[in-house]
Design a protein around this motif. Sequence first.
Motif, PDB file in Angstrom:
ATOM      1  N   ASP A  64      41.658  27.196 -40.366  1.00  0.00           N
ATOM      2  CA  ASP A  64      42.046  27.836 -41.623  1.00  0.00           C
ATOM      3  C   ASP A  64      40.885  28.543 -42.318  1.00  0.00           C
ATOM      4  N   GLY A  65      39.710  28.549 -41.695  1.00  0.00           N
ATOM      5  CA  GLY A  65      38.562  29.261 -42.246  1.00  0.00           C
ATOM      6  C   GLY A  65      37.847  28.547 -43.372  1.00  0.00           C
ATOM      7  N   ILE A  66      38.092  27.262 -43.546  1.00  0.00           N
ATOM      8  CA  ILE A  66      37.479  26.493 -44.632  1.00  0.00           C
ATOM      9  C   ILE A  66      36.129  25.918 -44.185  1.00  0.00           C
ATOM     10  N   ILE A  67      36.056  25.539 -42.927  1.00  0.00           N
ATOM     11  CA  ILE A  67      34.829  25.011 -42.324  1.00  0.00           C
ATOM     12  C   ILE A  67      34.415  25.973 -41.219  1.00  0.00           C
ATOM     13  N   LYS A  68      33.120  26.210 -41.117  1.00  0.00           N
ATOM     14  CA  LYS A  68      32.625  27.075 -40.038  1.00  0.00           C
ATOM     15  C   LYS A  68      32.710  26.338 -38.711  1.00  0.00           C
ATOM     16  N   ASN A  69      32.968  27.083 -37.662  1.00  0.00           N
ATOM     17  CA  ASN A  69      33.021  26.517 -36.319  1.00  0.00           C
ATOM     18  C   ASN A  69      31.591  26.249 -35.870  1.00  0.00           C
ATOM     19  N   ASP A  70      31.155  25.012 -36.036  1.00  0.00           N
ATOM     20  CA  ASP A  70      29.768  24.645 -35.794  1.00  0.00           C
ATOM     21  C   ASP A  70      29.724  23.182 -35.371  1.00  0.00           C
ATOM     22  N   ASP A  71      28.596  22.766 -34.820  1.00  0.00           N
ATOM     23  CA  ASP A  71      28.444  21.353 -34.461  1.00  0.00           C
ATOM     24  C   ASP A  71      28.459  20.464 -35.691  1.00  0.00           C
ATOM     25  N   GLY A  72      27.910  20.953 -36.792  1.00  0.00           N
ATOM     26  CA  GLY A  72      27.900  20.192 -38.033  1.00  0.00           C
ATOM     27  C   GLY A  72      29.098  20.549 -38.896  1.00  0.00           C
ATOM     28  N   TRP A  73      29.022  20.183 -40.148  1.00  0.00           N
ATOM     29  CA  TRP A  73      30.058  20.487 -41.125  1.00  0.00           C
ATOM     30  C   TRP A  73      29.465  21.481 -42.117  1.00  0.00           C
ATOM     31  N   ILE A  74      29.973  22.699 -42.132  1.00  0.00           N
ATOM     32  CA  ILE A  74      29.464  23.739 -43.015  1.00  0.00           C
ATOM     33  C   ILE A  74      30.644  24.385 -43.727  1.00  0.00           C
ATOM     34  N   ASN A  75      30.619  24.334 -45.037  1.00  0.00           N
ATOM     35  CA  ASN A  75      31.684  24.924 -45.840  1.00  0.00           C
ATOM     36  C   ASN A  75      31.586  26.443 -45.771  1.00  0.00           C
ATOM     37  N   SER A  76      32.721  27.112 -45.619  1.00  0.00           N
ATOM     38  CA  SER A  76      32.687  28.572 -45.544  1.00  0.00           C
ATOM     39  C   SER A  76      33.574  29.245 -46.590  1.00  0.00           C
ATOM     40  N   ASP A  77      34.051  28.499 -47.570  1.00  0.00           N
ATOM     41  CA  ASP A  77      34.816  29.121 -48.653  1.00  0.00           C
ATOM     42  C   ASP A  77      34.260  28.661 -50.000  1.00  0.00           C
ATOM     43  N   CYS A  78      34.828  29.162 -51.071  1.00  0.00           N
ATOM     44  CA  CYS A  78      34.314  28.873 -52.416  1.00  0.00           C
ATOM     45  C   CYS A  78      35.274  28.026 -53.246  1.00  0.00           C
ATOM     46  N   VAL A  79      36.225  27.374 -52.603  1.00  0.00           N
ATOM     47  CA  VAL A  79      37.205  26.561 -53.318  1.00  0.00           C
ATOM     48  C   VAL A  79      36.542  25.274 -53.802  1.00  0.00           C
ATOM     49  N   ASP A  80      36.885  24.843 -55.011  1.00  0.00           N
ATOM     50  CA  ASP A  80      36.346  23.613 -55.589  1.00  0.00           C
ATOM     51  C   ASP A  80      37.254  22.441 -55.202  1.00  0.00           C
ATOM     52  N   TYR A  81      37.004  21.861 -54.033  1.00  0.00           N
ATOM     53  CA  TYR A  81      37.821  20.743 -53.559  1.00  0.00           C
ATOM     54  C   TYR A  81      37.539  19.475 -54.348  1.00  0.00           C
TER      55      TYR A  81
END
Length: 157
Positions: A64-81
């Motif tokens: 859904d484009g919220i997390i970058k496709n990476d080995d780690g966890w990287i946020n890729s949006d600006c939503v305030d979860y």
Amino acid sequence: MLYRRRFLGGLLQIFGGKLSSIDFQKFLLLATNMQDKPLFEFTPYKYGCFSFTSYCDKRALTRDGIIKNDDGWINSDCVDYYAQLTTIDQSILRKVKREYGQLSGNNLISLVYQKFPYYTINSEIASNFIDEDSIKRNKQIYLSQTNSAVFSIGYEG
């Protein structure tokens, strides 16, 4: 979006939007351990505690484009979860950040292995953090339990 996925986003957000996979699992364990009804379950795995559900959610968040496709966890949006979480879960995440946020990598792993020795039984790296006698003792304690149980596959026919 599922609440537990917002919780993952809130955890990632409170730690600045980027965590290694191992650190993320450790912080997630520390957070869910404080919940009355934990959102995630963990199993002993190669690097200690591991939540298969969190990785299923990571795949969905990546799709859904919220997390970058990476080995780690990287946020890729600006939503305030974080703001979308209950006040109780917000306070849990703040507490995890306050009490453990200065730890990462080996220091964080060491802390989790001390607090939760069950997760060392299948770890390939446990000998780097605890002595061999403790590893053997943990395996003996947790692998020799012989509680009887009855399971059903839930067939209704």
